[in-house]
Design a protein around this motif. Structure first.
Motif, PDB file in Angstrom:
ATOM      1  N   ALA A   1       0.793  -0.995  -0.103  1.00 58.53           N
ATOM      2  CA  ALA A   1       0.011   0.001  -0.013  1.00 58.53           C
ATOM      3  C   ALA A   1       0.952   1.285   0.070  1.00 58.53           C
ATOM      4  CB  ALA A   1      -0.888  -0.042   1.158  1.00 58.53           C
ATOM      5  N   VAL A   2       0.661   2.183  -0.832  1.00 62.94           N
ATOM      6  CA  VAL A   2       1.265   3.553  -0.951  1.00 62.94           C
ATOM      7  C   VAL A   2       0.141   4.542  -0.823  1.00 62.94           C
ATOM      8  CG1 VAL A   2       2.401   5.234  -2.333  1.00 62.94           C
ATOM      9  CG2 VAL A   2       2.806   2.400  -2.737  1.00 62.94           C
TER      10      VAL A   2
ATOM     11  N   VAL B   1       3.876   8.864  -6.212  1.00 61.59           N
ATOM     12  CA  VAL B   1       3.872   8.363  -7.392  1.00 61.59           C
ATOM     13  C   VAL B   1       5.301   7.476  -7.616  1.00 61.59           C
ATOM     14  CG1 VAL B   1       4.124   9.370  -9.962  1.00 61.59           C
ATOM     15  CG2 VAL B   1       2.423  10.133  -8.447  1.00 61.59           C
ATOM     16  N   ALA B   2       6.653   8.225  -7.014  1.00 62.74           N
ATOM     17  CA  ALA B   2       7.915   7.730  -7.610  1.00 62.74           C
ATOM     18  C   ALA B   2       8.013   6.133  -6.758  1.00 62.74           C
ATOM     19  CB  ALA B   2       8.794   8.686  -6.959  1.00 62.74           C
ATOM     20  N   ALA B   3       7.403   6.258  -5.621  1.00 64.14           N
ATOM     21  CA  ALA B   3       7.550   5.109  -4.990  1.00 64.14           C
ATOM     22  C   ALA B   3       6.816   3.896  -5.487  1.00 64.14           C
ATOM     23  CB  ALA B   3       7.098   5.299  -3.452  1.00 64.14           C
ATOM     24  N   ALA B   4       5.490   4.072  -5.997  1.00 60.07           N
ATOM     25  CA  ALA B   4       4.647   3.346  -6.829  1.00 60.07           C
ATOM     26  C   ALA B   4       5.415   2.803  -8.029  1.00 60.07           C
ATOM     27  CB  ALA B   4       3.394   3.971  -7.010  1.00 60.07           C
ATOM     28  N   ARG B   5       5.778   3.792  -8.595  1.00 56.62           N
ATOM     29  CA  ARG B   5       6.608   3.248  -9.830  1.00 56.62           C
ATOM     30  C   ARG B   5       7.815   2.483  -9.347  1.00 56.62           C
ATOM     31  NH1 ARG B   5       7.440   8.192 -11.670  1.00 56.62           N
ATOM     32  NH2 ARG B   5       5.653   8.164 -12.938  1.00 56.62           N
ATOM     33  N   TRP B   6       8.476   2.746  -8.577  1.00 56.39           N
ATOM     34  CA  TRP B   6       9.533   1.662  -8.264  1.00 56.39           C
ATOM     35  C   TRP B   6       9.399   0.388  -7.906  1.00 56.39           C
ATOM     36  CZ3 TRP B   6      11.480  -0.807  -3.897  1.00 56.39           C
ATOM     37  CH2 TRP B   6      13.076  -1.519  -4.230  1.00 56.39           C
ATOM     38  N   LEU B   7       8.362   0.314  -7.193  1.00 52.66           N
ATOM     39  CA  LEU B   7       7.809  -0.870  -6.533  1.00 52.66           C
ATOM     40  C   LEU B   7       7.354  -1.810  -7.613  1.00 52.66           C
ATOM     41  CD1 LEU B   7       5.840   0.567  -3.575  1.00 52.66           C
ATOM     42  CD2 LEU B   7       8.063  -1.033  -3.303  1.00 52.66           C
TER      43      LEU B   7
ATOM     44  N   ALA C   1       3.186  -0.746   4.212  1.00 55.25           N
ATOM     45  CA  ALA C   1       2.632   0.328   3.673  1.00 55.25           C
ATOM     46  C   ALA C   1       3.508   1.499   3.576  1.00 55.25           C
ATOM     47  CB  ALA C   1       1.362   1.011   4.796  1.00 55.25           C
ATOM     48  N   VAL C   2       3.732   1.947   2.293  1.00 57.68           N
ATOM     49  CA  VAL C   2       4.918   3.079   2.120  1.00 57.68           C
ATOM     50  C   VAL C   2       4.174   4.363   2.630  1.00 57.68           C
ATOM     51  CG1 VAL C   2       6.310   4.035   0.623  1.00 57.68           C
ATOM     52  CG2 VAL C   2       6.342   1.496   0.816  1.00 57.68           C
ATOM     53  N   VAL C   3       4.540   5.314   3.180  1.00 56.85           N
ATOM     54  CA  VAL C   3       3.847   6.472   3.746  1.00 56.85           C
ATOM     55  C   VAL C   3       4.490   7.804   3.188  1.00 56.85           C
ATOM     56  CG1 VAL C   3       2.732   7.633   5.544  1.00 56.85           C
ATOM     57  CG2 VAL C   3       3.072   5.245   5.846  1.00 56.85           C
ATOM     58  N   SER C   4       3.773   8.532   2.332  1.00 56.83           N
ATOM     59  CA  SER C   4       4.211   9.779   2.220  1.00 56.83           C
ATOM     60  C   SER C   4       4.340  10.937   3.393  1.00 56.83           C
ATOM     61  CB  SER C   4       3.425  10.377   1.024  1.00 56.83           C
ATOM     62  OG  SER C   4       3.267   9.579   0.142  1.00 56.83           O
ATOM     63  N   PRO C   5       5.408  11.747   3.176  1.00 56.75           N
ATOM     64  CA  PRO C   5       5.583  12.437   4.517  1.00 56.75           C
ATOM     65  C   PRO C   5       4.499  13.317   4.845  1.00 56.75           C
ATOM     66  CG  PRO C   5       6.948  13.143   2.559  1.00 56.75           C
ATOM     67  CD  PRO C   5       6.267  11.856   2.214  1.00 56.75           C
TER      68      PRO C   5
ATOM     69  N   GLY D   1      13.231  18.421  -3.105  1.00 52.31           N
ATOM     70  CA  GLY D   1      12.530  18.616  -4.391  1.00 52.31           C
ATOM     71  C   GLY D   1      12.237  17.239  -4.938  1.00 52.31           C
ATOM     72  N   ARG D   2      13.445  16.641  -5.301  1.00 51.96           N
ATOM     73  CA  ARG D   2      13.163  15.210  -5.849  1.00 51.96           C
ATOM     74  C   ARG D   2      13.349  14.024  -4.932  1.00 51.96           C
ATOM     75  NH1 ARG D   2      17.850  12.566  -9.990  1.00 51.96           N
ATOM     76  NH2 ARG D   2      16.553  11.142 -11.119  1.00 51.96           N
ATOM     77  N   PRO D   3      12.078  13.196  -4.944  1.00 53.58           N
ATOM     78  CA  PRO D   3      12.166  12.022  -3.985  1.00 53.58           C
ATOM     79  C   PRO D   3      13.384  11.235  -4.265  1.00 53.58           C
ATOM     80  CG  PRO D   3      10.120  12.419  -5.224  1.00 53.58           C
ATOM     81  CD  PRO D   3      10.871  13.160  -5.844  1.00 53.58           C
ATOM     82  N   LEU D   4      14.139  10.821  -3.210  1.00 50.27           N
ATOM     83  CA  LEU D   4      15.001   9.841  -3.488  1.00 50.27           C
ATOM     84  C   LEU D   4      14.883   8.613  -4.095  1.00 50.27           C
ATOM     85  CD1 LEU D   4      18.245   9.497  -2.473  1.00 50.27           C
ATOM     86  CD2 LEU D   4      17.278   8.462  -0.317  1.00 50.27           C
ATOM     87  N   ILE D   5      13.816   8.071  -3.891  1.00 52.93           N
ATOM     88  CA  ILE D   5      13.628   6.710  -4.709  1.00 52.93           C
ATOM     89  C   ILE D   5      13.548   6.823  -6.284  1.00 52.93           C
ATOM     90  CG2 ILE D   5      10.972   7.204  -4.707  1.00 52.93           C
ATOM     91  CD1 ILE D   5      12.655   3.919  -4.078  1.00 52.93           C
ATOM     92  N   GLU D   6      13.275   8.181  -6.764  1.00 53.38           N
ATOM     93  CA  GLU D   6      13.431   8.254  -8.175  1.00 53.38           C
ATOM     94  C   GLU D   6      14.945   7.982  -8.610  1.00 53.38           C
ATOM     95  OE1 GLU D   6      12.360  12.217  -9.590  1.00 53.38           O
ATOM     96  OE2 GLU D   6      10.335  12.105  -9.172  1.00 53.38           O
ATOM     97  N   ILE D   7      16.137   8.223  -7.820  1.00 51.08           N
ATOM     98  CA  ILE D   7      17.222   7.911  -8.184  1.00 51.08           C
ATOM     99  C   ILE D   7      17.348   6.562  -8.221  1.00 51.08           C
ATOM    100  CG2 ILE D   7      19.754   7.951  -7.394  1.00 51.08           C
ATOM    101  CD1 ILE D   7      19.137  10.749  -5.956  1.00 51.08           C
TER     102      ILE D   7
END
Length: 448
Positions: free
Chosen positions: A12-13, A21-27, A75-79, A148-154
């Protein structure tokens, strides 16, 4: 990297803004099934949801399905979602593992060493400066996180950098359980976000998560002028480096010679640093120590400091109009940050303050206003409270909105003075972000 039990069910995101969005894409890229949800429903969120035309990702806007989340593997939680939000408490009550996006990203980047910058103020400038210094040395690095850029995007990139500089808010640190920075930086500590936290200790407790997994290899870069920072790091294993504006330290400022110092070595003259205020000297010293740990030479550090430009909305000079200097400090979303801005002024100025109240009194601004502040124009939801707190201490005018505040300031300022937007409040009563507030301020200045 991914615990086997995560693959047994959905992930769950919670929250579908940029980090969600970035977390969902990586997962999904890792072959996991994802259920993403957000209480909001807007055109931009719908646009993001349309990107996921995949059986692996299901997106729901306008609600959280607590039953579905309660059955999730993790569950991955946004800040942006408070830890006492019903959906989080419901997930915990069902035994669901909760992790922050920052935690997920750190697990996804096992070969990247992290410089994690936290604190109440100065995080963005310190992180950005550190990134520029690493670039000057030719070190493969990225700057990410709250800046600005979520770390998971990297983690989605084909190759991962040697270092990542991460600006981490207290919200981002809350559900970080295994985060292990190679370098941890604490810029300063003061009351903030008391509209979200029940008390100051709860806010500091999230900041303290930075040290949770300290080891003998950890390096901590700390504000040597604040006992609160020393107390927070107390007991954490690892090496400590400190900076100071008041005395010699690992990095320090010599106010008589007006030199930034690295140990016994002269680093750069204060006049060569194109940033207003002593707080930015502190940010530069913090970045210097963090970069040095990563292998940046003193010369590369000095060159980066001389070339660095102020970040947008952080004591940034917008323009001089009819002899009046207009300064955008929209990033000042708490009283402490505005205090720093007030103390950075060296000419008479009018202060524009206001927005959504965050739980702090505004009376401390009165002392900082006395040397140069000729008046305060307040606006937004907090305007009556600000006027009451500063009554009898400052000349206060209440404006209907930011546009009216700028008009009043333009009419009452004289050549040689400045107008400082330093709101001491969040922007969410009138604007989507402090960036949007600052951009609107700059548009108004350009129209003068």
């Amino acid at each position: 990297m991914i615990p086997p039990h995560w693959r047994d069910g959905e992930v769950a995101v919670l929250g579908f803004a940029r980090s969600g969005v970035a977390a969902a894409r990586w997962l999904a890229s890792q072959g996991l099934r994802v259920y993403a949800s957000d209480l909001s429903d807007s055109p931009s969120l719908r646009s993001s949801a349309r990107e996921f035309a995949s059986d692996r990702v299901s997106v729901e806007l306008g609600r959280h399905d607590t039953q579905r989340i309660g059955a999730a593997a993790v569950a991955v939680v946004s800040p942006g979602i408070p830890p006492d939000e019903h959906v989080i408490e419901s997930a915990r009550s069902h035994g669901v593992e909760i992790v922050a996006e920052l935690e997920l990203a750190a697990r996804a980047l096992p070969s990247t060493r992290l410089i994690v910058v936290t604190g109440t103020n100065g995080k963005s400038t310190t992180a950005a400066l550190t990134g520029v210094m690493l670039d000057a040395a030719g070190i493969r690095s990225q700057v990410a996180g709250n800046i600005g850029r979520p770390l998971i995007e990297i983690a989605m990139e084909d190759s991962h950098p040697e270092w990542a500089v991460v600006e981490a808010s207290s919200f981002q640190l809350h559900d970080c359980h295994t985060l292990t920075p190679a370098v941890g930086v604490v810029t300063n500590l003061s009351p903030d976000h008391l509209d979200r936290y029940p008390d100051l200790e709860s806010y500091y407790a999230d900041k303290r998560r930075l040290f949770a997994n300290a080891s003998g290899d950890s390096v901590w870069v700390l504000n040597g002028d604040q006992i609160e920072v020393a107390d927070m790091a107390s007991g954490a294993r690892g090496k400590r480096l400190t900076w100071s504006l008041q005395r010699p330290a690992d990095a320090w400022y010599d106010p008589i010679a007006r030199l930034l110092m690295l140990g016994d070595n002269e680093l750069i003259d204060r006049s060569a640093l194109r940033l207003l205020g002593d707080h930015n000297v502190a940010n530069a010293l913090a970045a210097t120590l963090a970069s040095q740990v990563a292998g940046v030479s003193q010369q590369d550090i000095a060159d980066a400091l001389a070339e660095f430009q102020p970040l947008p909305h952080r004591l940034a000079v917008v323009a001089e109009v009819a002899g009046v200097l207009w300064i955008n400090d929209s990033k000042a979303t708490n009283v402490t940050s505005s205090l720093v801005a007030f103390r950075s002024m060296d000419r008479n100025f009018i202060a524009l303050i206001g927005g959504r109240h965050k739980g702090e009194p505004y009376s401390p601004l009165a002392d900082a206003a006395r040397p140069f502040c000729k008046g305060v124009i307040t606006f937004g939801e907090a305007a009556p409270r600000i006027a009451a707190d500063l009554a009898g201490e400052c000349n206060v005018v209440i404006a209907d909105n930011l546009e009216a505040a700028v008009t009043i300031a333009s009419d009452t300022s004289t050549p040689g003075e400045a107008v400082l937007l330093s709101p001491a409040c969040s922007s969410f009563d009138m604007f989507e972000s402090y960036e949007q507030r600052g951009q609107r301020f700059e548009e108004l200045i350009k129209s003068l």
